[in-house]
Design an enzyme around this catalytic site. Structure first.
Site, PDB file in Angstrom:
ATOM      1  N   CYS A   1       6.315  -5.203   0.677  1.00 14.68           N
ATOM      2  CA  CYS A   1       6.368  -3.915  -0.007  1.00 14.68           C
ATOM      3  C   CYS A   1       6.244  -2.758   0.993  1.00 14.68           C
ATOM      4  O   CYS A   1       7.173  -2.519   1.756  1.00 14.68           O
ATOM      5  CB  CYS A   1       5.310  -3.885  -1.107  1.00 14.68           C
TER       6      CYS A   1
ATOM      7  N   GLY B   1       0.861  -1.181   0.000  1.00 12.49           N
ATOM      8  CA  GLY B   1       0.000   0.000   0.000  1.00 12.49           C
ATOM      9  C   GLY B   1       0.889   1.219   0.000  1.00 12.49           C
ATOM     10  O   GLY B   1       1.890   1.253  -0.705  1.00 12.49           O
ATOM     11  N   GLU B   2       0.572   2.176   0.818  1.00 11.09           N
ATOM     12  CA  GLU B   2       1.378   3.393   0.895  1.00 11.09           C
ATOM     13  C   GLU B   2       1.924   3.493   2.319  1.00 11.09           C
ATOM     14  O   GLU B   2       1.180   3.740   3.269  1.00 11.09           O
ATOM     15  CB  GLU B   2       0.498   4.590   0.532  1.00 11.09           C
TER      16      GLU B   2
ATOM     17  N   HIS C   1       5.274  -8.825  -3.819  1.00 15.47           N
ATOM     18  CA  HIS C   1       3.959  -9.194  -3.278  1.00 15.47           C
ATOM     19  C   HIS C   1       3.695 -10.691  -3.430  1.00 15.47           C
ATOM     20  O   HIS C   1       3.067 -11.089  -4.415  1.00 15.47           O
ATOM     21  CB  HIS C   1       2.863  -8.443  -4.035  1.00 15.47           C
TER      22      HIS C   1
ATOM     23  N   GLU D   1       1.530 -12.396  -2.093  1.00 18.29           N
ATOM     24  CA  GLU D   1       0.082 -12.662  -2.039  1.00 18.29           C
ATOM     25  C   GLU D   1      -0.581 -12.512  -3.404  1.00 18.29           C
ATOM     26  O   GLU D   1      -1.735 -12.890  -3.580  1.00 18.29           O
ATOM     27  CB  GLU D   1      -0.575 -11.737  -0.998  1.00 18.29           C
TER      28      GLU D   1
ATOM     29  N   ARG E   1       5.699  -0.626  -7.750  1.00 21.28           N
ATOM     30  CA  ARG E   1       6.309   0.576  -7.147  1.00 21.28           C
ATOM     31  C   ARG E   1       7.106   0.187  -5.897  1.00 21.28           C
ATOM     32  O   ARG E   1       6.951   0.748  -4.821  1.00 21.28           O
ATOM     33  CB  ARG E   1       5.239   1.626  -6.812  1.00 21.28           C
TER      34      ARG E   1
ATOM     35  N   ARG F   1      12.663   3.601  -1.086  1.00 24.77           N
ATOM     36  CA  ARG F   1      11.283   3.542  -1.593  1.00 24.77           C
ATOM     37  C   ARG F   1      11.253   3.806  -3.096  1.00 24.77           C
ATOM     38  O   ARG F   1      12.089   4.529  -3.620  1.00 24.77           O
ATOM     39  CB  ARG F   1      10.402   4.586  -0.905  1.00 24.77           C
TER      40      ARG F   1
HETATM   41  N1  GLN Z   1       5.553   2.747  -3.077  1.00 31.94           N
HETATM   42  C1  GLN Z   1       4.902   2.333  -1.856  1.00 31.94           C
HETATM   43  C2  GLN Z   1       5.528   3.001  -0.635  1.00 31.94           C
HETATM   44  O1  GLN Z   1       6.535   3.615  -0.760  1.00 31.94           O
HETATM   45  C3  GLN Z   1       4.958   0.838  -1.723  1.00 31.94           C
HETATM   46  C4  GLN Z   1       4.244   0.172  -2.871  1.00 31.94           C
HETATM   47  C5  GLN Z   1       3.535  -1.109  -2.531  1.00 31.94           C
HETATM   48  O2  GLN Z   1       3.348  -1.454  -1.361  1.00 31.94           O
HETATM   49  N2  GLN Z   1       3.111  -1.814  -3.542  1.00 31.94           N
HETATM   50  O3  GLN Z   1       5.020   2.910   0.424  1.00 31.94           O
END
Ligand code: GLN
EC number: 4.3.3.6
Length: 197
Positions: free
Chosen positions: A91, A59-60, A181, A183, A146, A118
């Protein structure tokens, strides 16, 4: 063979999946396919349920860290991770576990002795898929979105996988962090490894 659920009985495990933001559902489905019991963590109250391991999804990471703090979950979970509760961070989850984040202030758990970068693959290579060796498991499929990579593995941690010269997974005690990932592919071996910790 590697893709089929094992005969291992995982029903004794209750896995808490952080569900404040991001791709938590796919983890839930994979863990349930393996027979584990899953709960979702959204607020401090959810921590009162009993669980013996934790998944930090993609996620973020900045948003997740902020929500964890706002919901008063950061410190209690950090204590449990530091106390040896098994955790799988994927991630953004890896970024939350990392002790250092290059050029960034994420302020996550900081329990895994690695430095992550990141969005390390830039825009063009933002998402890609490959297969590479993972610890003792042999080749596993890896989907990167990402993704961060691990720029430095500290002396308390150990690299588990490398892609194109960059470390993409590491462990320390019962913490596993992956840039990719697991999953999102059908291979359940990394989740089973986590359940076996
Ligand atoms: N780019 C996201 C971050 O810096 C991580 C991306 C992801 O979890 N798929 O948090």
């Amino acid at each position: 063979m590697s893709n089929s659920p094992t005969n291992t009985d995982n029903s004794a495990h209750t896995v808490a999946v952080l569900a404040v933001q991001g791709a938590f559902l796919e983890h839930r489905l994979m863990l349930e396919k393996l027979g584990a019991h899953v709960i979702e963590l959204r607020q401090a109250r959810d921590l009162e349920q009993s669980f013996d391991r934790l998944v930090l999804p993609g996620g973020e990471s900045t948003v997740q860290a902020k929500l964890l703090r706002e919901q008063n979950m950061l410190e209690p979970l950090r204590e449990r991770i530091a106390g040896g509760m098994p955790v799988l961070g994927t991630c953004a989850g890896l970024i939350l576990l990392a002790k250092n984040v290059e050029g960034d202030e994420v302020n996550g758990f900081g329990t895994l002795d690695v430095t992550v970068k990141r969005n390390a693959y830039g825009r063009q290579l933002g998402s890609f898929h490959c297969e590479a060796e993972f610890g003792e498991l042999g080749n596993v499929p890896m989907t990167f979105i990402r993704a961060p990579y691990i720029a430095e593995v500290g002396s308390n941690a150990k690299a588990l996988a490398t892609v194109d010269g960059h470390v993409v997974a590491a462990c320390q005690g019962k913490q596993i962090g992956t840039s990719f990932h697991p999953e999102l592919d059908n291979d359940t071996r990394i989740h089973q490894l986590f359940l076996d910790l």
